[in-house]
Design an enzyme around this catalytic site. Structure first.
Site, PDB file in Angstrom:
ATOM      1  N   ASP A 150       1.231  -1.231   0.137  1.00  0.00           N
ATOM      2  CA  ASP A 150       0.115   0.221  -0.255  1.00  0.00           C
ATOM      3  C   ASP A 150       0.938   1.217  -0.006  1.00  0.00           C
ATOM      4  OD1 ASP A 150      -1.542   2.389   1.190  1.00  0.00           O
ATOM      5  OD2 ASP A 150      -2.886   1.157   1.340  1.00  0.00           O
ATOM      6  N   ARG A 151       0.427   2.008  -1.121  1.00  0.00           N
ATOM      7  CA  ARG A 151       1.724   3.137  -1.388  1.00  0.00           C
ATOM      8  C   ARG A 151       1.513   4.213  -0.133  1.00  0.00           C
ATOM      9  NH1 ARG A 151      -0.331  -0.011  -3.879  1.00  0.00           N
ATOM     10  NH2 ARG A 151      -2.457   1.382  -4.606  1.00  0.00           N
TER      11      ARG A 151
ATOM     12  N   ALA B  89       1.866   5.762  -6.782  1.00  0.00           N
ATOM     13  CA  ALA B  89       3.308   4.851  -7.253  1.00  0.00           C
ATOM     14  C   ALA B  89       4.044   5.497  -7.933  1.00  0.00           C
ATOM     15  CB  ALA B  89       2.587   3.894  -7.431  1.00  0.00           C
TER      16      ALA B  89
ATOM     17  N   CYS C 146      -6.014  11.107  -9.371  1.00  0.00           N
ATOM     18  CA  CYS C 146      -5.672   9.399  -8.718  1.00  0.00           C
ATOM     19  C   CYS C 146      -7.122   8.832  -9.560  1.00  0.00           C
ATOM     20  CB  CYS C 146      -6.466   9.427  -6.379  1.00  0.00           C
ATOM     21  SG  CYS C 146      -7.263   8.251  -6.967  1.00  0.00           S
TER      22      CYS C 146
ATOM     23  N   CYS D 281      -0.983   4.566 -11.377  1.00  0.00           N
ATOM     24  CA  CYS D 281      -1.341   4.717  -9.701  1.00  0.00           C
ATOM     25  C   CYS D 281      -0.287   6.053  -9.595  1.00  0.00           C
ATOM     26  CB  CYS D 281      -1.121   3.728  -9.222  1.00  0.00           C
ATOM     27  SG  CYS D 281      -0.787   4.601  -7.400  1.00  0.00           S
ATOM     28  N   ASN D 282      -1.138   7.217  -9.675  1.00  0.00           N
ATOM     29  CA  ASN D 282      -0.663   8.223  -9.382  1.00  0.00           C
ATOM     30  C   ASN D 282       0.767   8.242  -7.538  1.00  0.00           C
ATOM     31  OD1 ASN D 282      -1.188  10.659 -11.341  1.00  0.00           O
ATOM     32  ND2 ASN D 282      -3.304   9.368 -10.365  1.00  0.00           N
TER      33      ASN D 282
ATOM     34  N   LYS E 214     -11.161   0.649  -4.550  1.00  0.00           N
ATOM     35  CA  LYS E 214     -10.676  -0.564  -4.667  1.00  0.00           C
ATOM     36  C   LYS E 214     -11.870  -2.000  -4.666  1.00  0.00           C
ATOM     37  CE  LYS E 214      -6.765   2.326  -3.969  1.00  0.00           C
ATOM     38  NZ  LYS E 214      -5.442   1.917  -5.177  1.00  0.00           N
TER      39      LYS E 214
END
Lengths: 228, 228
Positions: free
Chosen positions: B48-49, B86, B195, B83-84, B164
């Protein structure tokens, strides 16, 4: 720990995305990490399956085998093909890899026999290559079932190639519904969407008789296999 | 011959499928073979970022680097991350590979500056990790722009984690629209969906001010790069 799925896709690309969306929807998940790992090779340059079976184009066998090897190298624990017709080259894929190939044909025929045992006349919406390779007819005949094909196969193929060019508009949907209705008028008691482009134009709610969607059947089989 | 795109995905999976669908829609095509080759590693098990940036979880750097290497080995000519947040580990990905990474942050900021040069106050809808890593604020501030953040970041994150888990229902859409409206009430002249889960709840038509969607900006950059 779930197992990873390798998807041979791009035949066509929209059908591949549709299948991925259904894998995600069919996976019980409370967050990202509950979802399945998917390796996808969306390769729209695989030689045309219909042209190949008809002897008018190159075989897709080498391209499909190379895709399968690449997905196995990526870490796929099982493979699947997001195209019914390409199952005519399933043995080439199996010969090129060591992980199991979950067959869309097998999953769909099993779904028909399990969920609709009383239906005798099966309306089969499938592309030329899929029909020419006898992929569905043989197991359905072996189960004692009768097959009803559309009288307008060339109109059907025009709609399929239209989806591949991005046409999923109202006219195309109306035309696909008419083909399904004609199948029922010709005696079909059940309709099988045996081409991954069909559900992009025709939903279960549009069908006047029970509807078995090959994409759904494969998705259920894949999620069960990956999570067991 | 177009060039192949490698997509680091699964963060979350629905956002990856959304991005693929938009790549397909953005590619001029008369049939399968005109579409782009996409290699996709949809890996929902990337750490998880948000937890990582907050110091509450493992770093996703090694997982992202391994995915990037695998996609390059498959044949990707360029990489992109669906994914922004990431992008906080973009340098780890670049260090692990030899093909270019097309940055969603760069593409989005360029779109804002090119298409909306008169807007001074930018409403930024971004996940915690994306904000904490200063991914958008720094280039926007460098361009002399002011940033407006939502007063309800925790409510926003609840909606993102809901997507998600599969929740893209009406209540979630209404709640995301309310967050966007509040941003405008707080002075935002433009809203950036920074996002990849945001566009699954909020469309341009729902925004009371111009709307820049990071997914779209990246898709346009990728299709241009792959087909030039």
């Amino acid at each position: 720990m779930s197992r990873a799925i390798g998807l041979l896709g791009g035949m066509g690309p929209a059908a591949t995305v549709d299948m991925m969306a259904r894998i995600i929807a069919a996976t019980p998940a409370g967050g990202d990490s509950d979802h399945l790992r998917l390796f996808v090779d969306c390769n729209p340059q695989v030689p045309d399956r219909n042209a190949a079976i008809a002897g008018r184009g190159a075989s897709p066998a080498a391209a499909l085998a190379a895709m399968a090897r690449g997905l196995e190298r990526q870490g796929a624990d099982m493979l699947a093909i997001a195209c019914n017709s390409a199952h005519a080259w399933a043995d080439d894929i199996r010969a090129a890899t060591t992980v199991p190939l979950v067959s869309m044909i097998d999953a769909t025929v099993a779904t028909i026999l399990r969920d609709h045992p009383a239906k005798r006349r099966i309306g089969l919406l499938a592309a030329d290559a899929c029909l020419d390779a006898d992929l569905y007819q043989r197991p359905l005949r072996d189960a004692g079932l009768e097959i009803v094909l559309t009288a307008d196969q060339s109109g059907f193929m025009t709609l399929i190639y239209g989806v591949k060019a991005g046409d999923v508009g109202t006219d195309a949907r109306v035309a696909m519904r008419a083909i399904a209705s004609d199948l029922v008028a010709d005696g079909a008691e059940l309709i099988v969407a045996a081409c991954t482009e069909v559900p992009l134009l025709l939903a279960a709610a549009d069908s006047p008789v029970p509807f078995v969607d090959a994409t759904d059947a494969l998705v259920q089989a894949l999620v069960a296999e990956a999570t067991r």
